[in-house]
Design an enzyme around this catalytic site. Sequence first.
Site, mmCIF file in Angstrom:
data_model
loop_
_atom_site.group_PDB
_atom_site.id
_atom_site.type_symbol
_atom_site.label_atom_id
_atom_site.label_comp_id
_atom_site.label_asym_id
_atom_site.label_seq_id
_atom_site.Cartn_x
_atom_site.Cartn_y
_atom_site.Cartn_z
ATOM 1 N N TYR A 1 -12.351 -2.106 -3.770
ATOM 2 C CA TYR A 1 -12.845 -2.199 -2.391
ATOM 3 C C TYR A 1 -14.372 -2.084 -2.303
ATOM 4 O O TYR A 1 -14.902 -1.774 -1.242
ATOM 5 C CB TYR A 1 -12.176 -1.137 -1.521
ATOM 6 C CG TYR A 1 -10.777 -1.522 -1.089
ATOM 7 C CD1 TYR A 1 -10.552 -2.618 -0.263
ATOM 8 C CD2 TYR A 1 -9.672 -0.772 -1.505
ATOM 9 C CE1 TYR A 1 -9.266 -2.972 0.139
ATOM 10 C CE2 TYR A 1 -8.380 -1.123 -1.109
ATOM 11 C CZ TYR A 1 -8.193 -2.218 -0.280
ATOM 12 O OH TYR A 1 -6.924 -2.571 0.132
ATOM 13 N N LYS B 1 0.823 -1.222 0.000
ATOM 14 C CA LYS B 1 0.000 0.000 0.000
ATOM 15 C C LYS B 1 0.859 1.276 0.000
ATOM 16 O O LYS B 1 2.057 1.222 0.307
ATOM 17 C CB LYS B 1 -0.941 -0.048 1.200
ATOM 18 C CG LYS B 1 -1.926 -1.224 1.135
ATOM 19 C CD LYS B 1 -2.960 -1.165 2.260
ATOM 20 C CE LYS B 1 -3.906 -2.365 2.176
ATOM 21 N NZ LYS B 1 -5.002 -2.276 3.176
ATOM 22 N N GLU C 1 -8.823 -10.594 -8.414
ATOM 23 C CA GLU C 1 -7.904 -9.474 -8.170
ATOM 24 C C GLU C 1 -6.675 -9.553 -9.091
ATOM 25 O O GLU C 1 -6.217 -8.524 -9.608
ATOM 26 C CB GLU C 1 -7.507 -9.465 -6.685
ATOM 27 C CG GLU C 1 -8.705 -9.127 -5.792
ATOM 28 C CD GLU C 1 -8.470 -9.370 -4.303
ATOM 29 O OE1 GLU C 1 -7.363 -9.796 -3.913
ATOM 30 O OE2 GLU C 1 -9.421 -9.112 -3.524
ATOM 31 N N HIS D 1 -2.171 -5.586 1.281
ATOM 32 C CA HIS D 1 -3.427 -6.299 1.051
ATOM 33 C C HIS D 1 -3.086 -7.745 0.743
ATOM 34 O O HIS D 1 -2.043 -8.015 0.145
ATOM 35 C CB HIS D 1 -4.160 -5.689 -0.158
ATOM 36 C CG HIS D 1 -5.261 -6.561 -0.693
ATOM 37 N ND1 HIS D 1 -6.518 -6.569 -0.144
ATOM 38 C CD2 HIS D 1 -5.268 -7.481 -1.696
ATOM 39 C CE1 HIS D 1 -7.264 -7.455 -0.805
ATOM 40 N NE2 HIS D 1 -6.534 -8.010 -1.755
ATOM 41 N N ASN E 1 -2.126 -0.233 6.685
ATOM 42 C CA ASN E 1 -1.630 -1.498 7.245
ATOM 43 C C ASN E 1 -0.712 -2.259 6.277
ATOM 44 O O ASN E 1 -0.678 -3.479 6.262
ATOM 45 C CB ASN E 1 -2.798 -2.353 7.747
ATOM 46 C CG ASN E 1 -3.784 -2.697 6.650
ATOM 47 O OD1 ASN E 1 -3.590 -2.319 5.503
ATOM 48 N ND2 ASN E 1 -4.837 -3.418 6.994
HETATM 49 P P1 ADP Z 1 -8.069 -7.045 5.265
HETATM 50 O O1 ADP Z 1 -7.228 -6.091 4.432
HETATM 51 O O2 ADP Z 1 -7.314 -7.593 6.446
HETATM 52 O O3 ADP Z 1 -8.726 -8.122 4.439
HETATM 53 P P2 ADP Z 1 -10.671 -5.745 5.334
HETATM 54 O O4 ADP Z 1 -10.969 -6.447 4.055
HETATM 55 O O5 ADP Z 1 -11.651 -5.894 6.466
HETATM 56 O O6 ADP Z 1 -9.244 -6.177 5.923
HETATM 57 O O7 ADP Z 1 -10.505 -4.192 5.068
HETATM 58 C C1 ADP Z 1 -9.894 -3.723 3.890
HETATM 59 C C2 ADP Z 1 -8.971 -2.575 4.253
HETATM 60 O O8 ADP Z 1 -9.755 -1.488 4.763
HETATM 61 C C3 ADP Z 1 -7.982 -2.875 5.389
HETATM 62 O O9 ADP Z 1 -6.835 -3.567 4.951
HETATM 63 C C4 ADP Z 1 -7.663 -1.490 5.884
HETATM 64 O O10 ADP Z 1 -6.747 -0.808 5.031
HETATM 65 C C5 ADP Z 1 -9.024 -0.803 5.768
HETATM 66 N N1 ADP Z 1 -9.785 -0.895 7.030
HETATM 67 C C6 ADP Z 1 -10.409 -1.999 7.525
HETATM 68 N N2 ADP Z 1 -10.997 -1.730 8.713
HETATM 69 C C7 ADP Z 1 -10.737 -0.424 8.973
HETATM 70 C C8 ADP Z 1 -11.065 0.464 10.057
HETATM 71 N N3 ADP Z 1 -11.765 0.058 11.105
HETATM 72 N N4 ADP Z 1 -10.623 1.737 9.982
HETATM 73 C C9 ADP Z 1 -9.899 2.176 8.910
HETATM 74 N N5 ADP Z 1 -9.559 1.397 7.867
HETATM 75 C C10 ADP Z 1 -9.959 0.115 7.900
HETATM 76 MG MG MG Z 2 -10.150 -7.977 2.917
#
Ligand code: ADP
Ligand code: MG
Length: 147
Positions: A51, A11, A128, A117, A114
């Site tokens: 997303y 990211k 994807e 992805h 974070n």
């Molecule tokens: P992952 O990436 O672990 O699969 P998700 O699919 O639930 O997680 O969420 C997609 C992305 O959205 C996350 O990687 C993160 O960048 C963002 N995200 C998820 N939850 C939150 C939150 N509570 N606050 C801010 N950003 C979030």
């Molecule tokens: Mg996800």
Amino acid sequence: MAGTYTFTIIKPGAVANEHIGPIINVINSNGFHISALKLIRLRTAQASKFYEVHKDRPFYKDLIEFMTSGPIVVAILEKENAVDDYRKLIGNTDPSKADEGTIRKLFAQSVQKNAVHGSDSDENARIESDFFFSKSERFSIFDERDF
Ligand code: ADP
Ligand code: MG
């Protein structure tokens, strides 16, 4: 049978912090082969589509802004059981809950920023990967027909 590839994004925050090399090193050290790789910047329409499943979540708008804020690395990673093994390697979505040694524990700045992805299913790995890479941009160690 579990699929042999997954899709990842490094990211914008991690790219900006010069973590491309270190993250790829962790990926390779854990047995993943890089089958496709490029540096791109997402347009808003692309990030919104990627997303889309989160479109009703409160963090969606900020997430799209963040994901389009600078270049990202997109890649296809090959390994037996790639999807599950890579989800384990990246760790919890929230880096404060991620295990030691995981990519998010090592490189994430926050829940949003974070670092990476990782696809959550074989079907999404395929969708994807197809979203970002053409056939001629992929180099499978298993079998080209896997793609
Ligand atoms: P992952 O990436 O672990 O699969 P998700 O699919 O639930 O997680 O969420 C997609 C992305 O959205 C996350 O990687 C993160 O960048 C963002 N995200 C998820 N939850 C939150 C939150 N509570 N606050 C801010 N950003 C979030
Ligand atoms: Mg996800």
